[in-house]
Each structure stands twice: as C-alpha cells, then as structure tokens.
Design a protein around this motif. Structure first.
Motif, mmCIF file in Angstrom:
data_model
loop_
_atom_site.group_PDB
_atom_site.id
_atom_site.type_symbol
_atom_site.label_atom_id
_atom_site.label_comp_id
_atom_site.label_asym_id
_atom_site.label_seq_id
_atom_site.Cartn_x
_atom_site.Cartn_y
_atom_site.Cartn_z
ATOM 1 N N THR A 296 1.304 -0.714 5.210
ATOM 2 C CA THR A 296 0.617 -1.989 4.930
ATOM 3 C C THR A 296 1.673 -3.029 4.579
ATOM 4 O O THR A 296 2.862 -2.780 4.761
ATOM 5 N N ASP A 297 1.226 -4.181 4.084
ATOM 6 C CA ASP A 297 2.190 -5.189 3.626
ATOM 7 C C ASP A 297 3.074 -4.549 2.554
ATOM 8 O O ASP A 297 2.595 -4.189 1.481
ATOM 9 N N ARG A 300 2.828 -5.395 -1.113
ATOM 10 C CA ARG A 300 1.639 -5.081 -1.915
ATOM 11 C C ARG A 300 1.762 -3.651 -2.440
ATOM 12 O O ARG A 300 1.324 -2.691 -1.814
ATOM 13 N N PRO A 309 -1.850 -10.670 4.858
ATOM 14 C CA PRO A 309 -2.275 -9.996 6.090
ATOM 15 C C PRO A 309 -1.319 -10.227 7.254
ATOM 16 O O PRO A 309 -1.172 -9.356 8.127
ATOM 17 N N CYS A 312 1.117 -7.485 7.690
ATOM 18 C CA CYS A 312 0.543 -6.147 7.615
ATOM 19 C C CYS A 312 0.077 -5.639 8.981
ATOM 20 O O CYS A 312 -0.762 -6.254 9.626
ATOM 21 N N VAL A 314 -1.780 -3.182 9.618
ATOM 22 C CA VAL A 314 -3.208 -2.814 9.584
ATOM 23 C C VAL A 314 -4.048 -4.022 10.006
ATOM 24 O O VAL A 314 -5.015 -3.902 10.762
ATOM 25 N N TYR A 315 -3.621 -5.174 9.532
ATOM 26 C CA TYR A 315 -4.370 -6.376 9.889
ATOM 27 C C TYR A 315 -4.246 -6.679 11.394
ATOM 28 O O TYR A 315 -5.194 -7.142 12.017
ATOM 29 N N CYS A 334 -7.681 -9.268 0.835
ATOM 30 C CA CYS A 334 -6.262 -8.919 0.714
ATOM 31 C C CYS A 334 -5.528 -9.974 -0.116
ATOM 32 O O CYS A 334 -4.840 -9.656 -1.084
ATOM 33 N N GLY A 340 -8.827 -3.110 -1.983
ATOM 34 C CA GLY A 340 -7.605 -2.314 -1.871
ATOM 35 C C GLY A 340 -7.343 -1.973 -0.412
ATOM 36 O O GLY A 340 -8.203 -2.190 0.453
ATOM 37 N N CYS A 341 -6.165 -1.472 -0.140
ATOM 38 C CA CYS A 341 -5.814 -1.176 1.254
ATOM 39 C C CYS A 341 -6.693 -0.076 1.841
ATOM 40 O O CYS A 341 -7.016 -0.105 3.031
ATOM 41 N N CYS A 344 -9.787 -1.669 2.899
ATOM 42 C CA CYS A 344 -9.509 -2.486 4.080
ATOM 43 C C CYS A 344 -9.480 -1.630 5.347
ATOM 44 O O CYS A 344 -9.913 -2.052 6.416
HETATM 45 FE FE1 SF4 Z 1 -2.962 -4.830 4.869
HETATM 46 FE FE2 SF4 Z 1 -5.527 -4.787 4.385
HETATM 47 FE FE3 SF4 Z 1 -3.799 -3.847 2.576
HETATM 48 FE FE4 SF4 Z 1 -3.923 -6.435 3.055
HETATM 49 S S1 SF4 Z 1 -5.534 -5.168 2.206
HETATM 50 S S2 SF4 Z 1 -2.061 -5.229 2.899
HETATM 51 S S3 SF4 Z 1 -4.390 -6.492 5.230
HETATM 52 S S4 SF4 Z 1 -4.210 -3.024 4.592
#
Ligand code: SF4
Ligand code: TRP
Length: 404
Positions: A296-297, A300, A309, A312, A314-315, A334, A340-341, A344
């Motif tokens: 992820t980021d 974070r 995002p 990241c 995932v985004y 986010c 939380g991730c 997400c």
């Molecule tokens: Fe990535 Fe989603 Fe976590 Fe933000 S919340 S860092 S977009 S996985």
C-alpha cells in the motif's frame, strides 16, 4: 474475396509464456474477446518467436502453449468466434519470412528499439543470432500474410508493426511492378464506365503531379466502389494511383490497445518473473492472501496515518475494478484515515474474485480435456493455412517463382 472482408481482418499473436496474469487480460485479451465479435480475427501462438530468445530451453514451449491457450479461452476468446492457431503449424509463415527477408535492409532491424534493449537485458544469453535479428521480419510475415489486417497490440509492439509496414512497401515496390503492370492497370480502367475512368485519371494526375492527398483518397474510394472489378484489378488501380505498382501486400495498421496500468503486488510492473502477479484462474484463498499482503502507500504505517491513494498500487487496481462510488469511498477514507487498508482491499477482493469465477467457468472444459485444445489448434491452423496459401500464390507469382 470482397474488400469488406479484407478491411475487417484482425491479426495478433503472443509468445507462449505459460500462464497469464490479469495484466495480460486487461492489456490485450479483453480487447481480443471484444474484437472477435466485430471482425474476422486471427489470433495465434508465436512459438517460433519464443525460440528467438529461448532456443536453449525449448522443453517448456508446448506446455506453455497449452497453459496460455487455456487463459485465452478463460478470457472469453472463443474458437467459434475467431481463428486460433499456432504459428509453426502454418509453415507458410516461414516461406513468407524468407521472401520478405530479401527486401529488408539490415539497418531497419538493427534500429528497432527492442533489439539492442533485449540483448542488453538478457545479457546472459547469446542473442547475437540471425534468428533474433530477424524477429521483426518474422512478425511482418505473420501480419502481412493476413492481408490488410489490423493489428491490436500495446505500445511496446508499435515499432514492430511499423517495420511491417516498411517491409510491405519494400516488397510491393520491388515485386509489384511487373513489366505489364501499367498496361494491366489500363486494362482494368477499360472495365469501368468512361466517365468514372476519366474522373480517376484526373484525380490520379492531381495526386501524382501535385501530391494532393485528398485526391488519392477520393480516387481510391472510387476504385473500391467498382465492385464488379476483381480484387486484383482493384489493387492494380490503387497501386497505379501511387505510381508504386500493384499492392500485393497491403500495409497493416496498428490498433493501439490502451493498456491500463496494472500494478504488481509490490507496486512494480506486474510480471510473472518478478513474482508479483495476480494470475488468471487463481484460487479464491490464494487470491485473497495475495491482495491482503499487497503493498500500500508506504507512508501509511499505522491505521491512524492518513494515506495518499496516488501513491498506492491498491488504488490503481481500484481504478480498474471499482465504480465511482467505491473509488471515492476508498480515496476519501484513505486520505482521512477513515478506513484501514484491509477495509479498502475488501471490495477489490470481491470484484477480483467475481472476475476469476468467470475465468474458471470458461476454462473448465479445456482444463479437463486437453484434446479439445489440440483439436482447436488443428482446425484453426488449417483455416489459417487456407488464407496463407492464397497469399503465397500471389506472392510467389509476384516474385516470379511460381513455376506454373
Ligand atoms: Fe492504499 Fe487503500 Fe490503504 Fe489508502 S487505504 S493506502 S488507497 S490500500
Ligand atoms: N512480438 C509479439 C510479442 O512479443 C508477438 C507477435 C508475433 C505478434 N507475431 C505477431 C504480435 C504478429 C502481433 C502480430 O508480443
């Protein structure tokens, strides 16, 4: 053969790399599965191209071909809607390759960007071979064989299609100007109404003498409207327009597939060899585990840290798989640390699984019975050979070695 059909052809291939991942799906196969319903599509396994770099590890080629074809079918590419074949089962490709090689200047091959790049990248392999240098000529043969085909590929293959166009032009230039071509063009002209023939001549002169491109287009359209002319006659008249002789091998066009950015699990480009891929046909548990541990980021660290995002991967996957609502839910949650991730990733896992279920469903018959694939290859290759043989008859005649 009608021109409608020619305009409608699509041809593309992939090297047999074994199981494919969702990057292949979103970057190519999804597009193929759509094209097959609107076009006369030829999709093939480029096993000879695999040899150009993997001549020292050939024991996996057949197995990789089967695995890859299962994923083609999993994606919705359907042997009843298009022609699926294996390059080496259509030996005409090799014959065309030989003939094209005669008119291909070496510098065209040496300056293809992937040539030197790949030699450098795979520096543990000896790619100082004739076969590897000839890669684009073989690809040109694949493409030009299915005359007038549009070629759906990603940006990485654009240069190769460009070389195919150059090679087609060189071929037509060399072999399309038989001694009689001019008189044959005149003869074809005699077969269309006088008034139209005069219009053709006027436009031809305006193009040849003054380079007015619109006149070339207009005259070309006019020729194709003369549906009582044979394909040959039409091509002669079109060739005559450009003063370049008969077009035996029309120049192909690239259909650039816009490839969404599909990040790998660690944020790098997705690739099986980086071990960061989500394959097609994953098992649900394996898939979930992969996404749960996905990068992820990096900034974070704690649940209470807001994230970004745009940093990241995932985004990036969300952008492919999620609707507007889910996207803004993820982005806002986010940035505010509202989610939380793991939260997400939840909807993403669901959408991925839904897609994977479809892959599994489509693939099942082929996984269970390899003979199905063998038959598809046999039938598809036979079908491709019918077209290939026609092309080669014209090609041999143009070159002057048909011995008829
Ligand atoms: Fe990535 Fe989603 Fe976590 Fe933000 S919340 S860092 S977009 S996985
Ligand atoms: N070079 C292509 C690749 O690496 C495979 C390929 C071979 C191809 N022949 C082709 C693609 C003809 C399009 C058309 O992906």
């Amino acid at each position: 053969m009608s021109n409608g059909q020619l305009d409608n052809r699509v041809v593309s291939g992939m090297r047999p790399t074994g199981r494919l991942h969702i990057g292949h799906y979103h970057g190519a196969l999804k597009n193929w599965a759509q094209l097959q319903h609107q076009h006369d599509c030829f999709f093939f396994v480029a096993d000879w191209h695999a040899l150009t770099t993997s001549y020292n590890e050939t024991e996996t080629i057949e197995q990789n071909t089967y695995e890859m074809l299962i994923d083609w079918f999993a994606s919705g590419v359907s042997p009843s809607a298009c022609t699926v074949f294996v390059q080496s089962k259509v030996p005409e490709h090799a014959e065309l390759f030989v003939l094209l090689s005669m008119v291909t200047p070496l510098p065209w091959l040496e300056r293809v960007p992937t040539y030197k790049d790949t030699i450098r990248r795979l520096n543990d392999k000896n790619l100082n071979t004739f076969g590897f240098l000839g890669y684009p000529v073989l690809q040109a043969a694949d493409i030009l064989m299915y005359r007038g085909g549009k070629v759906p590929v990603g940006a990485d293959q654009e240069a190769h299609v460009e070389v195919s166009r150059d090679i087609a032009r060189a071929f037509n230039w060399n072999f399309g100007r038989d001694e009689e071509w001019q008189s044959l063009a005149q003869k074809a002209l005699g077969r269309i109404p006088k008034k139209i023939a005069r219009q053709y001549e006027t436009w031809r002169k305006q193009y040849v003498e003054h380079g007015v491109d619109e006149k070339l287009e207009a005259a070309r359209a006019l020729v194709f409207e003369q549906s009582h002319l044979s394909h040959d006659e039409q091509e002669r008249l079109v060739g005559y327009l450009e003063d370049g002789g008969r077009i035996i091998l029309p120049e192909p066009e690239v259909l650039l597939t816009d490839t969404p950015k599909v990040p790998g699990l660690n944020g790098e480009k997705m690739s099986k060899s980086y071990n960061n891929a989500v394959l097609m046909r994953e098992e649900p548990n394996a898939l979930e585990a992969k996404i749960r541990t996905m990068q992820t980021d990096p900034a974070r660290v704690r649940r209470s840290d807001p994230g970004d995002p745009s940093k990241c991967p995932v985004y990036d996957l969300h952008k492919i798989y999620s609707n507007e609502d889910t996207l803004s839910w993820a982005a806002n949650g986010c940035k505010s640390a509202g989610i939380g991730c793991i939260d997400c990733k939840g909807p993403l896992i669901d959408s991925l699984n839904a897609e994977q279920t479809e892959f599994h469903e489509r693939a099942t018959p082929y996984v269970e019975d390899r003979n199905l694939i063998r038959n598809i290859i046999e039938k598809g290759s036979e079908k491709a050979r019918i077209v290939a043989k026609e092309t080669l008859e014209d090609v041999r005649a143009a070159v002057g070695i048909s011995f008829r």
